[in-house]
Design an enzyme around this catalytic site. Sequence first.
Site, short mmCIF file in Angstrom:
data_model
loop_
_atom_site.label_atom_id
_atom_site.label_comp_id
_atom_site.label_asym_id
_atom_site.label_seq_id
_atom_site.Cartn_x
_atom_site.Cartn_y
_atom_site.Cartn_z
N GLU A 171 0.91 -1.21 0.13
CA GLU A 171 0.18 -0.06 -0.24
C GLU A 171 0.87 1.35 -0.03
O GLU A 171 1.66 1.36 0.76
CB GLU A 171 -1.01 0.08 1.38
N GLU A 176 -2.78 11.65 2.64
CA GLU A 176 -4.22 11.54 3.70
C GLU A 176 -3.83 12.90 4.43
O GLU A 176 -2.74 13.36 4.87
CB GLU A 176 -3.91 10.45 4.36
#
Length: 290
Positions: A171, A176
């Site tokens: 990932e 974010e």
Amino acid sequence: MMVPSASRPPRTGSRGAAAALTAAALLTVAGTATAEPAPDPAVRQLVWQDEFTGAAGARPDPANWGYDLGGEPQWGNHEWQYYTDRATNVALDGAGHLVISARREQVPGMTPCPDGPCDVTSGRITTLGRFAQTYGRFEARMKIPAGKGLWPAFWLMGTDIDTNSWPGNGEIDIMETIADDPGTVYGSAHGPGFADPGYSQGFRAAGQRLADDFHTYAVQWGPDRIEWFLDDARYYTLSRADLKPGHTWVFDHPFYILLNLAVGGEWPGPPDSATVFPANLLVDHVRVYR
């Protein structure tokens, strides 16, 4: 100078990945140092893009995007939202933007839910089965929402997720933010041996609230390193040589793209009375280069 930042759990896998562990274990720091310039854009070759042109209310191009649907426990972070494929949660605005909208409402099928008040819908779209690439530059120009409990994200997952469960597939979190700290962007990577904590760094944009305007969030990914950028300024680099013993570099196969707006969870915590709904993540474009 680098200073400790708020802790965060990982963006766990899309197919029932393990729940986030304790936030105290994270390797996250926030930078206030001057970011470094990006490589010359003239060397880039555009290979995939979505500019989100179309009529207001139209769905994103189904040749490019599918939907992840439903609520917890499948997301693994005790999040509140229930993802749908409705145009009220994911649609074009007619002005060249994709809008992912988190709303306080109830829809059939979302109850019972293990976390939150069962009254938040949102959207999560992915290119799985439509587009994936090994290496290159992945970027999105976006305007994030502001408000406690909001968690917008632009990220990549290894396409072998159905046969090699997270974090074995890998990932890469390109962007974010926790929207009550809209001046800090976080870049992270997760893989075997570093599910939680992952390798992660936050960068604090001096004097800026990222929610006030559009910004470009990107990674440049090669065989031996990944670099993170905010507005074409590099703020973090992770190389294969940086991995600790027992950690496996799995960033050597195709990854697909995800965009979503989560609400609540262990990180960033719940919304409060000042959080405004609907909350909108606006995406101007997504582009992939070699």
